[in-house]
Write an enzyme that holds these catalytic residues in place. Structure first.
Site, PDB file in Angstrom:
ATOM      1  N   SER A 263       7.833  -6.912   8.347  1.00 54.44           N
ATOM      2  CA  SER A 263       9.146  -7.412   7.890  1.00 54.44           C
ATOM      3  C   SER A 263       9.702  -8.243   9.029  1.00 54.44           C
ATOM      4  O   SER A 263       9.287  -8.067  10.182  1.00 54.44           O
ATOM      5  CB  SER A 263      10.083  -6.215   7.641  1.00 54.44           C
ATOM      6  OG  SER A 263      11.433  -6.652   7.489  1.00 54.44           O
TER       7      SER A 263
ATOM      8  N   TYR B 178      14.492   1.936  10.000  1.00 50.78           N
ATOM      9  CA  TYR B 178      13.573   0.965   9.387  1.00 50.78           C
ATOM     10  C   TYR B 178      13.115  -0.052  10.434  1.00 50.78           C
ATOM     11  O   TYR B 178      11.914  -0.346  10.556  1.00 50.78           O
ATOM     12  CB  TYR B 178      14.286   0.272   8.214  1.00 50.78           C
ATOM     13  CG  TYR B 178      13.441  -0.696   7.419  1.00 50.78           C
ATOM     14  CD1 TYR B 178      12.468  -0.237   6.528  1.00 50.78           C
ATOM     15  CD2 TYR B 178      13.634  -2.077   7.519  1.00 50.78           C
ATOM     16  CE1 TYR B 178      11.705  -1.130   5.771  1.00 50.78           C
ATOM     17  CE2 TYR B 178      12.880  -2.980   6.763  1.00 50.78           C
ATOM     18  CZ  TYR B 178      11.923  -2.498   5.892  1.00 50.78           C
ATOM     19  OH  TYR B 178      11.168  -3.381   5.143  1.00 50.78           O
TER      20      TYR B 178
HETATM   21  P1  NDP Z   1       8.896  -1.822  -3.530  1.00 51.08           P
HETATM   22  O1  NDP Z   1       9.841  -0.692  -3.297  1.00 51.08           O
HETATM   23  O2  NDP Z   1       9.173  -2.757  -4.615  1.00 51.08           O
HETATM   24  O3  NDP Z   1       7.412  -1.223  -3.665  1.00 51.08           O
HETATM   25  C1  NDP Z   1       6.965  -0.304  -2.689  1.00 51.08           C
HETATM   26  C2  NDP Z   1       5.549   0.110  -3.009  1.00 51.08           C
HETATM   27  O4  NDP Z   1       5.145   1.116  -2.069  1.00 51.08           O
HETATM   28  C3  NDP Z   1       5.418   0.717  -4.394  1.00 51.08           C
HETATM   29  O5  NDP Z   1       4.170   0.369  -4.937  1.00 51.08           O
HETATM   30  C4  NDP Z   1       5.473   2.212  -4.101  1.00 51.08           C
HETATM   31  O6  NDP Z   1       4.790   2.916  -5.131  1.00 51.08           O
HETATM   32  C5  NDP Z   1       4.739   2.288  -2.762  1.00 51.08           C
HETATM   33  N1  NDP Z   1       5.073   3.474  -1.991  1.00 51.08           N
HETATM   34  C6  NDP Z   1       6.303   3.893  -1.585  1.00 51.08           C
HETATM   35  N2  NDP Z   1       6.188   5.063  -0.931  1.00 51.08           N
HETATM   36  C7  NDP Z   1       4.876   5.392  -0.941  1.00 51.08           C
HETATM   37  C8  NDP Z   1       4.123   6.484  -0.436  1.00 51.08           C
HETATM   38  N3  NDP Z   1       4.708   7.502   0.225  1.00 51.08           N
HETATM   39  N4  NDP Z   1       2.782   6.496  -0.620  1.00 51.08           N
HETATM   40  C9  NDP Z   1       2.172   5.479  -1.280  1.00 51.08           C
HETATM   41  N5  NDP Z   1       2.819   4.415  -1.772  1.00 51.08           N
HETATM   42  C10 NDP Z   1       4.152   4.382  -1.604  1.00 51.08           C
HETATM   43  O7  NDP Z   1       8.800  -2.610  -2.142  1.00 51.08           O
HETATM   44  P2  NDP Z   1       8.382  -4.134  -1.828  1.00 51.08           P
HETATM   45  O8  NDP Z   1       7.288  -4.558  -2.695  1.00 51.08           O
HETATM   46  O9  NDP Z   1       9.610  -4.928  -1.732  1.00 51.08           O
HETATM   47  O10 NDP Z   1       7.866  -3.923  -0.305  1.00 51.08           O
HETATM   48  C11 NDP Z   1       6.503  -3.799   0.031  1.00 51.08           C
HETATM   49  C12 NDP Z   1       6.381  -3.843   1.551  1.00 51.08           C
HETATM   50  O11 NDP Z   1       6.991  -5.035   2.042  1.00 51.08           O
HETATM   51  C13 NDP Z   1       7.081  -2.687   2.261  1.00 51.08           C
HETATM   52  O12 NDP Z   1       6.314  -2.294   3.389  1.00 51.08           O
HETATM   53  C14 NDP Z   1       8.395  -3.311   2.714  1.00 51.08           C
HETATM   54  O13 NDP Z   1       8.938  -2.650   3.846  1.00 51.08           O
HETATM   55  C15 NDP Z   1       7.946  -4.721   3.032  1.00 51.08           C
HETATM   56  N6  NDP Z   1       9.014  -5.714   3.000  1.00 51.08           N
HETATM   57  C16 NDP Z   1       9.788  -5.876   1.880  1.00 51.08           C
HETATM   58  C17 NDP Z   1      10.824  -6.805   1.885  1.00 51.08           C
HETATM   59  C18 NDP Z   1      11.723  -7.025   0.699  1.00 51.08           C
HETATM   60  O14 NDP Z   1      12.733  -7.722   0.849  1.00 51.08           O
HETATM   61  N7  NDP Z   1      11.433  -6.488  -0.466  1.00 51.08           N
HETATM   62  C19 NDP Z   1      11.088  -7.625   3.085  1.00 51.08           C
HETATM   63  C20 NDP Z   1      10.204  -7.372   4.180  1.00 51.08           C
HETATM   64  C21 NDP Z   1       9.225  -6.442   4.135  1.00 51.08           C
HETATM   65  P3  NDP Z   1       5.088   4.429  -5.578  1.00 51.08           P
HETATM   66  O15 NDP Z   1       6.573   4.608  -5.565  1.00 51.08           O
HETATM   67  O16 NDP Z   1       4.436   4.501  -6.917  1.00 51.08           O
HETATM   68  O17 NDP Z   1       4.380   5.268  -4.548  1.00 51.08           O
END
Ligand code: NDP
Length: 261
Positions: A144, A157
């Site tokens: 990020s 975070y």
């Molecule tokens: P979402 O919340 O939309 O999706 C997160 C994903 O991670 C889901 O598929 C969720 O699936 C999975 N996840 C969460 N917890 C767990 C766990 N304990 N074990 C396995 N899987 C897990 O997030 P984004 O797509 O927005 O973000 C993806 C990545 O990008 C993250 O690392 C985030 O920090 C990073 N990011 C996002 C930004 C944004 O603005 N959105 C900006 C910068 C970085 P499930 O709940 O089914 O497990």
């Protein structure tokens, strides 16, 4: 075959059930890779696997909580038995929560480090031996811009994401002679369910309505917009390709020019 062809490659994507991870799974498959998509929600993963299949790709899904080493070991074994090996690991799973630092709950600190940092350690540790053995491989972590800069209320975070860059650089140094590249992608706000959560939080805490809250996030980028998950996916495909074999230990921003280092 284009510059970023991934024909014959096998990829594992964590957090692939929605948002950025879903876009990455689809893009890797479109570039020709076989994909193992992982997250906790089996039903959401089944939808992603079906979408990849409908687009002509191959995708297996494996439920796994990446904060649990025993589940990560299962993911490793399942990916190897489905695909016969792994060439590309995408550490994308993550979660965001905010809190003022005064009276910060310890539990939230531990949760943020577990999902955003320790999980990347567990999953990379599980798959690195395979990549090293092959003498070729890619580890790509979705960090990020909070890995390079910080703001109010995101101490845990930001600490976890800064940590992920340290891990990326150390691993890049250690695996370089084994032919494995290790890089991070640092997005600004991306239009995903995570950012919808941030918007709802802003609505609850500030009295802004949803449109105003979204506009406030857009204003944080010099391009005055949210990033699309497909933009992050396209860079992931490139870093996974042979064309990117000279790039390692890097943390590349996709943020419309907000952070320039
Ligand atoms: P979402 O919340 O939309 O999706 C997160 C994903 O991670 C889901 O598929 C969720 O699936 C999975 N996840 C969460 N917890 C767990 C766990 N304990 N074990 C396995 N899987 C897990 O997030 P984004 O797509 O927005 O973000 C993806 C990545 O990008 C993250 O690392 C985030 O920090 C990073 N990011 C996002 C930004 C944004 O603005 N959105 C900006 C910068 C970085 P499930 O709940 O089914 O497990």
């Amino acid at each position: 075959m284009g510059l970023a062809s991934l024909h014959g490659k096998r990829a594992v994507v964590t957090g692939a059930s929605r948002g950025i991870g879903r876009a990455i799974a689809l893009a890797l498959a479109e570039a020709g890779a076989m994909v193992t998509a992982s997250a906790r929600s089996e039903s959401a993963l089944a939808e992603v696997a079906a979408a990849v299949g409908a687009a002509g790709g191959r995708c297996y899904s494996v439920a796994c909580d990446v904060t649990e080493p025993s589940q990560v070991a299962r993911l490793h074994d399942a990916a190897l038995s489905h695909m016969g090996g792994v060439d590309i690991l995408v550490n994308n799973a993550g979660a965001a929560a905010s809190h003022k630092f005064l009276n910060h709950p310890d539990e939230l600190w531990h949760q943020m480090l577990a999902i955003n940092l320790t999980s990347v350690y567990y999953v990379s540790k599980a798959f690195a031996p395979e990549l090293v053995k092959q003498g070729n491989g890619r580890i790509i972590t979705i960090a990020s811009i909070a890995a390079k800069a910080a703001a109010r209320y995101i101490a845990a975070y930001a600490a976890a994401k800064h940590g992920v860059l340290g891990l990326t650089r150390a691993l890049a140094a250690e695996l370089v002679t084994a032919g494995v590249t290790v890089n991070a992608i640092c997005p600004g706000y991306v239009d995903t369910p995570m950012t919808e959560g941030t918007i709802s939080n802003m609505v609850q805490r500030t009295g802004m309505d949803e449109t105003q809250a979204r506009a406030a996030l857009e204003q944080m980028s010099p391009q005055r917009r949210l990033i699309d998950a497909d933009e992050v996916a396209a860079l992931t495909v490139y870093l996974a390709s042979d064309a990117a074999r000279g790039i390692t230990g890097q943390a590349i921003n996709v943020d419309g020019g907000a952070v320039m280092y």
